[in-house]
Design an enzyme around this catalytic site. Structure first.
Site, PDB file in Angstrom:
ATOM      1  N   CYS A  49     -11.019   0.546 -10.911  1.00  0.00           N
ATOM      2  CA  CYS A  49     -12.061   1.566 -10.940  1.00  0.00           C
ATOM      3  C   CYS A  49     -11.879   2.523 -12.109  1.00  0.00           C
ATOM      4  CB  CYS A  49     -12.072   2.357  -9.626  1.00  0.00           C
ATOM      5  SG  CYS A  49     -10.565   3.310  -9.363  1.00  0.00           S
ATOM      6  N   GLU A  64       0.841  -1.193   0.000  1.00  0.00           N
ATOM      7  CA  GLU A  64       0.000   0.000   0.000  1.00  0.00           C
ATOM      8  C   GLU A  64       0.878   1.246   0.000  1.00  0.00           C
ATOM      9  OE1 GLU A  64      -2.621   2.683  -0.281  1.00  0.00           O
ATOM     10  OE2 GLU A  64      -3.354   0.623  -0.323  1.00  0.00           O
TER      11      GLU A  64
END
Length: 145
Positions: free
Chosen positions: A102, A23
């Site tokens: 996305c 991350e």
């Protein structure tokens, strides 16, 4: 890659021996760490924080030890995350890759790059996660041949 605060990481860790979570965002890593502790999954999740889209931060990642890659990158896509994967010997790359996106444009770029290094799309589903908006999610699986 793109573990965020653990929406996918925690369920994966409940079934896997070990999940290595990558991350960029420090706050998301902190949230994942706290959620893993609360769920009793800390021992199954290795959290790595860094700018993995530049690839350099992945120099010591052993992709050949991975059974499957699960990626949910930001809108900018995988970018340099794929460089060390491409550098891994063909027969030692993970056989499967699940990609949640996305943003169709970066997904298309990443799919082209994945194809160059031997991955093909097996399944693809468009999820209308936010009805009455133009936003959607792409959920796909790739197989390395």
């Amino acid at each position: 890659f793109g573990s965020g605060s653990g929406n996918f990481t925690l369920p994966l860790a409940s079934r896997a021996e070990l999940v290595t979570a990558f991350e960029v965002d420090v706050i998301a890593c902190d949230g994942l760490r706290r959620s893993a502790e609360a769920a009793g999954l800390s021992e199954r999740i290795e959290i790595r924080q860094g700018d993995f889209q530049k690839g350099r931060a992945l120099a010591n990642v052993a992709f050949d030890l991975c059974d499957i890659l699960f990626v949910d990158p930001p809108r900018s896509g995988l970018m340099g995350f794929l460089d060390p994967l491409a550098a891994t010997e063909r027969e030692r790359r993970p056989r499967s890759l699940i990609y949640v996106s996305c943003f169709a444009e970066s997904f298309a770029q990443d799919t082209a790059r994945l194809k160059e290094i031997g991955y093909t799309v097996e399944h693809l589903v468009i999820v209308d996660q936010f009805p009455q908006t133009p936003h959607f999610e792409i959920v796909s699986s790739f197989r390395h041949s």
